[in-house]
Scaffold this active site. Structure first.
Site, short mmCIF file in Angstrom:
data_model
loop_
_atom_site.label_atom_id
_atom_site.label_comp_id
_atom_site.label_asym_id
_atom_site.label_seq_id
_atom_site.Cartn_x
_atom_site.Cartn_y
_atom_site.Cartn_z
N ASP A 1 -3.58 2.25 -4.56
CA ASP A 1 -2.42 2.11 -4.41
C ASP A 1 -1.41 0.64 -4.68
O ASP A 1 -2.37 -0.62 -4.56
CB ASP A 1 -2.18 2.59 -2.74
CG ASP A 1 -2.79 1.26 -1.43
OD1 ASP A 1 -4.58 1.22 -2.18
OD2 ASP A 1 -2.66 1.35 -0.69
N HIS B 1 -2.42 -3.11 -3.67
CA HIS B 1 -3.72 -2.84 -2.95
C HIS B 1 -4.47 -3.13 -3.94
O HIS B 1 -5.87 -3.55 -4.03
CB HIS B 1 -4.26 -1.80 -2.19
CG HIS B 1 -5.32 -1.97 -0.89
ND1 HIS B 1 -5.12 -1.02 -0.64
CD2 HIS B 1 -6.38 -2.61 -0.60
CE1 HIS B 1 -7.12 -1.44 0.49
NE2 HIS B 1 -6.53 -2.59 0.33
N HIS C 1 1.06 -1.08 0.60
CA HIS C 1 -0.33 -0.18 -0.13
C HIS C 1 0.75 1.04 0.29
O HIS C 1 2.08 1.56 0.51
CB HIS C 1 -0.78 0.52 1.14
CG HIS C 1 -1.40 -0.87 1.82
ND1 HIS C 1 -3.22 -1.14 1.21
CD2 HIS C 1 -1.43 -2.27 1.91
CE1 HIS C 1 -3.25 -1.94 1.82
NE2 HIS C 1 -2.57 -2.82 2.17
N TYR C 2 0.45 2.45 -0.34
CA TYR C 2 0.92 3.76 0.36
C TYR C 2 0.24 4.43 0.65
O TYR C 2 -1.23 4.15 1.39
CB TYR C 2 1.58 4.68 -1.24
CG TYR C 2 0.41 5.18 -1.63
CD1 TYR C 2 -0.73 5.71 -1.09
CD2 TYR C 2 0.18 4.82 -3.04
CE1 TYR C 2 -2.04 5.83 -2.39
CE2 TYR C 2 -0.38 5.41 -4.28
CZ TYR C 2 -1.96 6.38 -3.93
OH TYR C 2 -3.60 6.29 -4.84
N THR C 3 0.65 5.62 1.75
CA THR C 3 -0.17 5.28 2.73
C THR C 3 -1.41 6.92 2.59
O THR C 3 -2.68 6.83 3.11
CB THR C 3 0.98 6.35 4.24
OG1 THR C 3 1.51 7.24 3.63
CG2 THR C 3 1.32 5.58 4.42
N GLU D 1 2.43 -0.72 4.51
CA GLU D 1 2.10 0.65 3.94
C GLU D 1 3.52 1.52 4.12
O GLU D 1 4.30 1.38 4.25
CB GLU D 1 1.72 1.15 5.30
CG GLU D 1 0.03 1.13 5.58
CD GLU D 1 -0.97 1.70 4.80
OE1 GLU D 1 -0.51 2.44 3.61
OE2 GLU D 1 -2.44 1.16 4.33
ZN LIG Z 1 -4.15 0.42 0.69
#
Ligand SMILES: [Zn+2]
Length: 236
Positions: free
Chosen positions: A157, A147, A44-46, A109
């Site tokens: 993401d 994700h 993921h990215y935040t 993340e």
């Molecule tokens: Zn995500």
């Protein structure tokens, strides 16, 4: 010539050298359901401005979200949930026909707003962490997903700036296909190839195309073309 007494170091970091993450526990976790253990790793990215802001949110009981790990843009590694537990990062979606991804996965993340590339120290730490998790749980490269792969149309993401090809070259994600594929690509062919590659969520043609492009060719625009099928055709 090597100096006597010094050890030759392997170029590849050991999968068992501890990374010593900073323990920053989150209350947002539960038990994995149905006795499941991790077989996937979701990246993921935040989409937040700082690692601290992300840590605060991922550990806020009111937010009801978490992940096992957060990697700062300078490579700092935090752990919020033990790998044995079920973190709350994936939400609704599916991959290879399997749902409840949270019970089947480890969530990582990356501190990134979604609008800029991922710095080298962060990518380097991610690769170290992936090697270790894959070793601990016997997860193969095809178990490392984004994700947006499992939640097409709902999540975007780790986004178009994430370097999937780098992970593929390092055997940390499933290698894409390079076969030319059929000259005229039909939506039906595309859908069945995408499904076989794991993209099984029930979404419309355009959403599916966008999700597959995010993973393999985020610069792709316009209607379906031959190049959209090629990465999905498995190596023979
Ligand atoms: Zn995500």
């Amino acid at each position: 010539m090597r100096v006597a007494g010094t050890r030759a170091r392997s170029a590849v970091p050991s999968a068992t050298d501890p990374l010593n993450p900073i323990w920053h526990p989150s209350p947002n976790f539960g038990e994995r359901r149905d006795g499941l253990t991790p077989s996937l790793i979701v990246i993921h990215y935040t989409a937040m401005d700082s690692a601290q802001a992300a840590l605060d949110r991922l550990c806020d009981p009111k937010a009801e979200v978490s992940a096992h790990y957060l990697i700062g843009n300078d490579g700092t590694l935090w752990q919020m949930v033990r790998e044995e537990e079920r973190a709350w990062h994936a939400g609704a979606g599916e991959w290879h026909g399997q749902t409840d991804i949270n019970s089947r996965s480890i969530g990582i993340e990356l501190d990134n707003t979604g609008k800029h590339p991922f710095p080298e120290p962060q990518m380097h730490r991610l690769e170290q962490l992936l090697r270790q998790i894959m070793h601990r749980w016997a997860i193969l490269p095809n178990g490392v997903i984004g994700h947006s792969d499992m939640a097409p149309g709902r999540k975007f993401d780790p986004g178009p700036r994430f370097d999937w090809l780098r992970l593929e070259r390092n055997l940390l994600a499933a290698p894409r296909g390079y076969a030319a594929g059929p000259l005229t690509a039909s939506k039906g062919q595309f859908r069945s190839l995408a499904r076989a590659a794991g993209f099984s969520a029930d979404v419309d043609d355009d959403t599916l195309l966008h999700a597959v492009r995010l993973r393999y060719r985020p610069w792709g625009r316009g209607p379906l073309q031959q190049a959209d099928l090629a990465p999905l055709i498995p190596h023979s």
